[in-house]
Design a protein around this motif. Structure first.
Motif, PDB file in Angstrom:
ATOM      1  N   ILE A   1      27.349 -12.653  18.346  1.00  0.00           N
ATOM      2  CA  ILE A   1      27.831 -12.887  19.705  1.00  0.00           C
ATOM      3  C   ILE A   1      28.954 -13.917  19.602  1.00  0.00           C
ATOM      4  O   ILE A   1      28.713 -15.081  19.304  1.00  0.00           O
ATOM      5  CB  ILE A   1      26.727 -13.409  20.639  1.00  0.00           C
TER       6      ILE A   1
ATOM      7  N   SER B   1      25.798  -7.945  24.988  1.00  0.00           N
ATOM      8  CA  SER B   1      25.005  -8.698  24.011  1.00  0.00           C
ATOM      9  C   SER B   1      23.662  -8.019  23.784  1.00  0.00           C
ATOM     10  O   SER B   1      23.128  -8.028  22.667  1.00  0.00           O
ATOM     11  CB  SER B   1      24.807 -10.136  24.470  1.00  0.00           C
TER      12      SER B   1
ATOM     13  N   THR C   1      24.859 -16.627  17.322  1.00  0.00           N
ATOM     14  CA  THR C   1      25.657 -16.915  18.501  1.00  0.00           C
ATOM     15  C   THR C   1      26.701 -17.962  18.140  1.00  0.00           C
ATOM     16  O   THR C   1      26.372 -19.033  17.633  1.00  0.00           O
ATOM     17  CB  THR C   1      24.786 -17.409  19.661  1.00  0.00           C
TER      18      THR C   1
ATOM     19  N   ALA D   1      21.976 -20.312  16.195  1.00  0.00           N
ATOM     20  CA  ALA D   1      22.825 -20.699  17.319  1.00  0.00           C
ATOM     21  C   ALA D   1      23.705 -21.850  16.859  1.00  0.00           C
ATOM     22  O   ALA D   1      23.196 -22.877  16.420  1.00  0.00           O
ATOM     23  CB  ALA D   1      21.968 -21.126  18.504  1.00  0.00           C
TER      24      ALA D   1
ATOM     25  N   GLU E   1      23.126 -21.640  24.438  1.00  0.00           N
ATOM     26  CA  GLU E   1      23.335 -20.236  24.102  1.00  0.00           C
ATOM     27  C   GLU E   1      22.018 -19.463  24.101  1.00  0.00           C
ATOM     28  O   GLU E   1      22.017 -18.245  24.250  1.00  0.00           O
ATOM     29  CB  GLU E   1      23.980 -20.119  22.719  1.00  0.00           C
TER      30      GLU E   1
END
Length: 336
Positions: A134, A187, A199, A221, A231
């Motif tokens: 992402i 996503s 992410t 993340a 996130e």
């Protein structure tokens, strides 16, 4: 041999560009976190904020005695020119002498990608082969390149809000990697059935629904480090073994964890371990194929100093950079 003289090697961006491979960054950062896991000192970032013009001044520090290095990062972001500059002083951990000064911006995506890969290697299933990414910016590039080193990826699904950006990113990496890299329209489409989710965004709110994670998924993340921004949602944090880079950072600026605590989904006791403790073997990582794991990477001086030491050694071998003189306090701190 400890570094003794006042000679300091200045390594500008052009000297650092292409100096090390992603594999070398990963190896150096893994060693840095192993040291942290056995007690090496490191502190999370300190940030000072300015209102007008808006900007942020940030620094953080670490000592890695076995690597023979200590230092940190300082950067200014925003202010009048709406840009950022990074400086990285590197000291000898035995003598205390400064040995290098690095232009820190060049290495940022590589050392940050490397710590992401170290997290994946420590926590993802060995057979993980499908990656959801992402984000499609510089940090996403660093994460994908480094993760491809530690896991045999078959498929990569990329989502970012701007269609042109995600499609250009996918086309570029489809050529570079053995894996099939494809852009997807949401996503959710990326995350469903992924073995690894990364992410790398500037999002203020969660970028996917934690209920979509399959048992056995690992999540990294790395795009957000603000106590009120996140996130990952509380569902993801609650379902996972939560592993930050530094416990103290998780409790100061890891918005995903702090906001999950505010919502009552977790408590401070739900911090499973620091990444270094897992890398050093002090705490087991994944304990079953069904575990969901999270590595929350907000940035520390551990990866920064480890990467800088590796680059410094390579620069010395190749005689790169420029020599500068810094006088020790015994000579210069005279008051005259």
């Amino acid at each position: 041999m400890p570094h003794e003289s006042g000679a300091v090697r200045f390594l500008p961006s052009d000297a650092l560009s292409g100096l090390a491979t992603p594999e070398e960054y990963v190896a150096a950062v893994r060693e840095g976190y192993r040291e942290r896991g056995t007690g090496a000192p490191a502190e999370p970032r300190t940030s000072l904020f300015n209102d007008s013009p808006p900007g942020k001044l940030t620094s953080y520090l670490a000592i890695l005695p076995e690597m023979g290095a200590m230092g940190g990062y300082m950067y200014a972001a925003g202010f009048g020119n709406r840009d950022a500059q990074f400086v990285l002083p590197l000291f000898d951990a035995e003598s205390g002498a400064m040995k290098a000064l690095l232009d820190g911006a060049n290495i940022n995506p590589f050392k940050t990608g490397a710590v992401g890969a170290v997290g994946v290697d420590a926590l993802a299933r060995d057979d993980a082969s499908t990656l959801a990414l992402i984000g499609s910016g510089a940090q996403a590039r660093g994460q994908l390149k480094a993760t491809a080193i530690v896991r045999n990826l078959d498929s990569v699904y990329v989502y970012s809000p701007t269609k042109e950006n995600r499609e250009a990113f996918a086309a570029e990496f489809n050529e570079q990697l053995d894996a099939t890299v494809a852009a997807v329209a949401s996503s959710a489409a990326a995350v469903e059935d992924a073995d690894i989710v990364i992410t790398a965004t500037k999002a203020n709110e969660p970028v996917f629904d934690g209920d979509l994670l399959s048992p056995g998924t690992h999540v990294t993340a790395m795009g957000q480090y603000h106590p009120k921004k996140r996130e990952l949602d509380a569902t993801t944090i609650q379902r996972a073994k939560y592993v930050p880079d530094l416990r103290a950072r998780a409790l100061s600026d890891a918005g995903s964890f702090l906001l999950a605590m505010e919502e009552g989904a977790v408590t401070e006791d739900d911090i499973y371990a620091e990444l270094g403790e897992v890398v050093a073997g002090e705490v087991p990582g994944r304990e079953s194929a069904e575990d969901i794991t999270v590595f929350d990477s907000g940035g520390t001086a551990i990866e920064t100093v480890a990467a800088a030491q590796m680059l410094y050694e390579k620069a010395v071998e190749q005689d790169l950079g420029e020599q500068m003189e810094f006088s020790p306090a015994s000579q210069a701190l005279t008051g005259e």
